[in-house]
Structures are given as structure tokens and as C-alpha cells.
Design an enzyme around this catalytic site. Structure first.
Site, PDB file in Angstrom:
ATOM      1  N   SER A   1      52.431 116.748  37.997  1.00 61.14           N
ATOM      2  CA  SER A   1      51.688 117.948  38.364  1.00 61.14           C
ATOM      3  C   SER A   1      52.548 118.894  39.204  1.00 61.14           C
ATOM      4  O   SER A   1      53.243 118.455  40.113  1.00 61.14           O
ATOM      5  CB  SER A   1      50.456 117.526  39.166  1.00 61.14           C
ATOM      6  OG  SER A   1      49.853 118.650  39.731  1.00 61.14           O
TER       7      SER A   1
ATOM      8  N   CYS B   1      48.271 116.828  48.936  1.00 56.53           N
ATOM      9  CA  CYS B   1      49.212 117.951  49.027  1.00 56.53           C
ATOM     10  C   CYS B   1      49.623 118.131  50.489  1.00 56.53           C
ATOM     11  O   CYS B   1      48.763 118.290  51.355  1.00 56.53           O
ATOM     12  CB  CYS B   1      48.580 119.239  48.506  1.00 56.53           C
ATOM     13  SG  CYS B   1      49.661 120.663  48.775  1.00 56.53           S
TER      14      CYS B   1
ATOM     15  N   THR C   1      54.826 114.035  47.373  1.00 60.69           N
ATOM     16  CA  THR C   1      56.041 114.279  48.156  1.00 60.69           C
ATOM     17  C   THR C   1      55.859 113.830  49.608  1.00 60.69           C
ATOM     18  O   THR C   1      54.740 113.679  50.099  1.00 60.69           O
ATOM     19  CB  THR C   1      56.360 115.777  48.137  1.00 60.69           C
ATOM     20  OG1 THR C   1      55.203 116.484  48.585  1.00 60.69           O
ATOM     21  CG2 THR C   1      56.739 116.247  46.742  1.00 60.69           C
TER      22      THR C   1
ATOM     23  N   THR D   1      60.712 116.796  39.487  1.00 62.10           N
ATOM     24  CA  THR D   1      61.847 117.609  39.939  1.00 62.10           C
ATOM     25  C   THR D   1      62.978 117.669  38.907  1.00 62.10           C
ATOM     26  O   THR D   1      63.628 118.710  38.762  1.00 62.10           O
ATOM     27  CB  THR D   1      62.357 117.035  41.283  1.00 62.10           C
ATOM     28  OG1 THR D   1      61.252 116.999  42.188  1.00 62.10           O
ATOM     29  CG2 THR D   1      63.448 117.883  41.890  1.00 62.10           C
TER      30      THR D   1
ATOM     31  N   ILE E   1      54.824 125.293  48.085  1.00 63.94           N
ATOM     32  CA  ILE E   1      54.168 126.257  47.188  1.00 63.94           C
ATOM     33  C   ILE E   1      52.777 126.631  47.715  1.00 63.94           C
ATOM     34  O   ILE E   1      52.393 127.804  47.673  1.00 63.94           O
ATOM     35  CB  ILE E   1      54.064 125.676  45.745  1.00 63.94           C
ATOM     36  CG1 ILE E   1      55.445 125.218  45.246  1.00 63.94           C
ATOM     37  CG2 ILE E   1      53.429 126.696  44.796  1.00 63.94           C
ATOM     38  CD1 ILE E   1      56.512 126.270  45.216  1.00 63.94           C
ATOM     39  N   GLY E   2      52.045 125.649  48.189  1.00 63.30           N
ATOM     40  CA  GLY E   2      50.715 125.958  48.733  1.00 63.30           C
ATOM     41  C   GLY E   2      49.658 126.113  47.657  1.00 63.30           C
ATOM     42  O   GLY E   2      48.746 126.945  47.777  1.00 63.30           O
TER      43      GLY E   2
END
Ligand code: SIN
Length: 310
Positions: free
Chosen positions: A23, A132, A197, A271, A73-74
Site C-alpha cells: 500500500s 500510519c 514503516t 520501496t 506523505i500524510g
């Protein structure tokens, strides 16, 4: 030797092969479609979608790190209405297997998103992104606490209906990931996505300021692969019957194999796609060759192999 059975399962759904996109790294698939047929990928996991359109955090929001990358990125995205009108029909037209990732600012928002997805045709599973790291408030990282993680999953389970498998995406930034996994399994998930992450930061020694406008970001890439292997191994050991979609720094078929040996039933590539948009297909082919070389004729026999006899 017979042909390799490369298929895998999450809940009630079968996937033709275990290599998925991660994602956030291929949006809703259209960027990748110019490089490869999307129906050859085990599943496209879409960028986490929220109830409303979102522009995300201020730039700069990416920075290179040793063997990795930091992003903040948010959760930029078009919002669920446009996503359901435009992205899903397009992915269906490409015959892609679709896993929709959702993210909310509150438990109720996750419930609203689940309800919107319940009658949508062509979706194979829902990834519930509760991890996130790029949110204003660490309290919104639901995956950092057993009670908030479970509350989100209960809301999704109540609203999703039917047989759509639910996969909770967890954060490695916790003391005991097995306890978080236990809470979401008890709340009704069919699978887990490990790992999101790690929260990191880079300071530019010339400007002497953080490189990212949002200051902190999520670290991905090969630097985090041992963390992913450890988390998958620990969770598979505790819950061997819960499928895990593994991710974290996979750049080759051998890397994917490592996560599978730890206990992953599927592997997402993230990535690596930024450096090579065809990485997901190359990794799928390398993994298939490696499994055949190691005399596996069924992919599923390799899942968690590192645990046997230990
Ligand atoms: C982001 O959009 O900030 C990344 C999403 C995530 O890591 O879950």
C-alpha cells in the site's frame, strides 16, 4: 518434478501467487500498468483511502537514508467517493486482484469506510491501516495499543458484513507486537500485514534542520528487513494459523523467501518499486525459481519453514 503450486490464501480468498504490491507505493495501480500487466501480480494493495480527499503533509516529504527511505506523505488521496467511482472500476477492468487499504482518524471513520466497501464487487480483502506513523497525533496510531487496535477492528468487522477478509496492518514501533496481534485476532481479523514503516528522522547537517517538513517520517527499504523478519517470526510462532502479508525492504526473490520462511503467506513489495517499477514481477519470478530449486512443489509448504525443528 511437478509444476509449482504458487497460490496462497487469506481468509476465504485465494490469490494466484503470493507477491503483492505494498500500500502507498503504487497508488491504485495505474502508474504500474504502463510497465506490467496488473493481473500478473498476486494482488494490488491500494494506497490507504480515507473518508475525504486529502492533500497530505507539506513538502519535502521524502528523504533518502542508508539502505532506506523516509516518507511523510500524510495519507494523501482522493477520498472514498472518487476511489469507488474511478479507481475500483479501473482496477476491475484490468482484471487485477484488489486489496483495499483503509485509514481513519477515528474508530467511527473506519466503520464508515467498511460500510462503504461491503457491497462493492471485485474486492478480495480489506487492509485496515492502523499504523500510519505520519499523523499529527501519536494517539491516532491505533496499532500502538491493544485496546484501540481492537476497537478499530471491531468497528470494521461490524460494518463490513459478508466474507470479505480483514487484514490489520501493524506497526513495529511497539514493545510487544505479539500482544497487539493477539488483540486484533481476538477482535476478528482474518490476517495481519507486518510491518508498516518505523518512525524515523533525518537532520540535514548543512541547513541544520530536519529534512522533512513534517520532521518525522516512516522508514522503509532494506534497512528495516531484519525488523520485519523478526516481527513475522514472533507473530507466526504465536499464531501459526493466522495468515501474514509480510513486507519491509523486500528487493529480491531471496528477500521475499526470507519473510516466507519466517511465516509470511504473502509478501508485499514497496520501496523497491520506486527504483524499478517492474520489481514486483522480477521478485515473483525469482521467488518461483528459488522455490523450485529448493524442491518445493507447493508454495504453502515454505510458509514458516524456519520454525520447523527449532
Ligand atoms: C503516509 O501516507 O504517510 C504513509 C502511510 C503509512 O505508512 O501507513
Amino acid at each position: 518434478m511437478s509444476a509449482l503450486d504458487f497460490s496462497t490464501k487469506i481468509g476465504s480468498k485465494r490469490f494466484s501467487n503470493p507477491i503483492f504490491t505494498a500500500s502507498g507505493c503504487a497508488s491504485s495501480g495505474s502508474e504500474l500498468a504502463q510497465f506490467l500487466p496488473l493481473d500478473e501480480i498476486g494482488a494490488i494493495v491500494t494506497k490507504s483511502i480515507m473518508t475525504k480527499p486529502r492533500t497530505g503533509r507539506a513538502t519535502p516529504r521524502m528523504a533518502e537514508t542508508p539502505s532506506g527511505m523516509l516518507n511523510s506523505i500524510g495519507l494523501q488521496g482522493p477520498g472514498i467517493d472518487t476511489f469507488l467511482e474511478v479507481d475500483i472500476p479501473w482496477l476491475v477492468s484490468q482484471q487485477a486482484k484488489i486489496i483495499v487499504s483503509i485509514a481513519g482518524e477515528t474508530v467511527d471513520e473506519y466503520g464508515v469506510l467498511a460500510r462503504r466497501l461491503r457491497a462493492v464487487n471485485g474486492i478480495s480483502a480489506v487492509e485496515v491501516n492502523i499504523s500510519c506513523p505520519n499523523v499529527e497525533n501519536r494517539g491516532q496510531v491505533f496499532a500502538c495499543h491493544t485496546d484501540t487496535a481492537a476497537a478499530v477492528i471491531e468497528a470494521v468487522r461490524r460494518n463490513i458484513g459478508g466474507e470479505l477478509p480483514i487484514v490489520a496492518k501493524l506497526s513495529p514501533d511497539v514493545t510487544d507486537i505479539v500482544e497487539i496481534a493477539r488483540s486484533v485476532i481476538n477482535a476478528g481479523v482474518d490476517g495481519l500485514a507486518l510491518i508498516n514503516t518505523l518512525l524515523g528522522m533525518v537532520i540535514d547537517t548543512n541547513t541544520m534542520k530536519p529534512k522533512l517538513a513534517g520532521k518525522t517520517g516512516g522508514l522503509s527499504g532494506p534497512a528495516i528487513r531484519p525488523v520485519a523478519v523478526r516481527a513475522i517470526y514472533q507473530v507466526h510462532q504465536a499464531f501459526p494459523n493466522t495468515p501474514i502479508v509480510g513486507m519491509g525492504g523486500v528487493a529480491s526473490g531471496r528477500d521475499a523467501f526470507e519473510l516466507i520462511l519466517a511465516g509470511a503467506s504473502a509478501v508485499s513489495v514497496g520501496t523497491a518499486t520506486f527504483g524499478d517499477p517492474t520489481a514486483v514481477i522480477k521478485i515473483k519470478n525469482q521467488l518461483s525459481e528459488l522455490l523450485t530449486q529448493r524442491n518445493f512443489d507447493n508454495f504453502r509448504d515454505a510458509i514458516g519453514f524456519a520454525h520447523r525443528g527449532v
